[in-house]
Structures are given as C-alpha cells and as structure tokens.
Design a protein around this motif. Structure first.
Motif, short mmCIF file in Angstrom:
data_model
loop_
_atom_site.label_atom_id
_atom_site.label_comp_id
_atom_site.label_asym_id
_atom_site.label_seq_id
_atom_site.Cartn_x
_atom_site.Cartn_y
_atom_site.Cartn_z
N ALA A 11 0.86 -1.33 0.04
CA ALA A 11 0.11 -0.02 -0.07
C ALA A 11 0.87 1.08 0.02
O ALA A 11 0.51 2.04 -0.77
CB ALA A 11 -0.96 -0.10 1.27
N GLN A 12 1.96 1.27 0.82
CA GLN A 12 2.80 2.22 0.89
C GLN A 12 3.56 2.92 -0.37
O GLN A 12 3.78 3.71 -0.98
CB GLN A 12 3.73 2.12 2.05
CG GLN A 12 4.64 3.35 2.23
CD GLN A 12 5.43 3.19 3.49
OE1 GLN A 12 5.53 2.04 4.12
NE2 GLN A 12 6.23 4.36 3.85
N ALA A 14 2.97 1.57 -3.53
CA ALA A 14 2.15 1.85 -4.65
C ALA A 14 1.30 3.09 -4.48
O ALA A 14 0.52 3.44 -5.52
CB ALA A 14 1.05 0.69 -4.92
N GLY A 15 1.19 3.58 -3.09
CA GLY A 15 0.27 5.03 -3.10
C GLY A 15 -1.21 4.49 -3.17
O GLY A 15 -1.88 5.13 -3.38
N ILE A 16 -1.65 3.24 -2.53
CA ILE A 16 -3.01 2.89 -2.60
C ILE A 16 -3.44 2.47 -1.20
O ILE A 16 -2.44 2.52 -0.22
CB ILE A 16 -3.36 1.64 -3.52
CG1 ILE A 16 -2.25 0.59 -2.75
CG2 ILE A 16 -3.18 2.17 -4.98
CD1 ILE A 16 -2.71 -0.84 -3.82
N THR A 17 -4.76 2.45 -0.76
CA THR A 17 -5.23 2.30 0.58
C THR A 17 -4.77 0.70 0.78
O THR A 17 -4.47 -0.30 -0.21
CB THR A 17 -6.60 2.06 0.67
OG1 THR A 17 -7.18 1.05 -0.07
CG2 THR A 17 -7.12 3.43 0.14
N LYS A 18 -4.91 0.24 2.04
CA LYS A 18 -4.55 -1.02 2.53
C LYS A 18 -5.44 -2.15 1.80
O LYS A 18 -5.34 -3.31 1.50
CB LYS A 18 -4.56 -1.30 4.10
CG LYS A 18 -3.15 -0.66 4.74
CD LYS A 18 -3.38 -0.64 6.24
CE LYS A 18 -2.18 0.15 6.69
NZ LYS A 18 -1.90 0.02 8.17
N GLN A 20 -7.25 -2.02 -0.86
CA GLN A 20 -6.79 -2.11 -2.18
C GLN A 20 -5.49 -3.06 -2.37
O GLN A 20 -5.55 -3.95 -3.27
CB GLN A 20 -6.52 -0.70 -2.87
CG GLN A 20 -7.80 0.15 -3.17
CD GLN A 20 -7.33 1.56 -3.51
OE1 GLN A 20 -6.47 2.21 -3.32
NE2 GLN A 20 -8.35 1.90 -4.46
N ALA A 21 -4.52 -2.86 -1.42
CA ALA A 21 -3.39 -3.74 -1.73
C ALA A 21 -3.80 -5.01 -1.17
O ALA A 21 -3.35 -6.16 -1.73
CB ALA A 21 -2.48 -3.20 -0.79
#
Length: 90
Positions: A11-12, A14-18, A20-21
């Motif tokens: 998540a960190q 890729a800059g996405i939410t947990k 989504q990850a």
C-alpha cells in the motif's frame, strides 16, 4: 514478513489504500493457485522466479516414533525456482 506487513508495504509503495493492496494480493494468490491447478500449470515472473507443479511418486517411509515402515501416497507438490534477480539480491 507476515501477510499484514506485506499488505502495508504494498500500500505504501504503490500509494494505494490497505484495502486495495489486500485485494491485489488476494487476486495474485488466487490466480497463482488457479493456474497451478491446471495440468501443466506454471507461473513465471521474470527476474523473480517460477512456481511450478510436479508429481511426487508414491514411496515408502518410516514412522519416526515407532520405526514402522509406512506407505506415502503419490501427490502433487509446488516448487519455486528463484530467478536471477532474486538470486543475486539474496
């Protein structure tokens, strides 16, 4: 590393939410499993490695507690062969 730690790092990075990850990781693992279920299932990630399925023949074993011989049934096993990039990194 645990699954939760992997999801946090994904998540960190890729800059996405947990959430989504976690969904991406679940999709990846589900697709690897479905591919390996097929007769000639094989997943190759260039640079990382290859997951493949092989058939292990039936064989004789020994019960470690009693020493009695036992029969071990034939089964499918998953093998992982690391790619060059992973081997060099480790």
């Amino acid at each position: 590393m645990t699954k939760a730690e992997l999801v946090d790092n994904m998540a960190q990075d890729a800059g996405i939410t947990k959430v989504q990850a976690a969904a991406a990781l679940k999709s990846f693992t589900d697709n690897v499993i479905e591919t390996l279920k097929k007769k000639e299932g094989k997943v190759t990630l260039v640079g990382f490695g290859t997951f493949s399925k092989t058939r292990r023949k039936a064989r004789k074993g020994r019960n470690p507690q009693t020493g009695d011989p036992i029969k071990i049934k034939a089964c499918n096993v998953v093998k992982f062969r690391p790619g060059k990039h992973l081997r060099d990194a480790v």
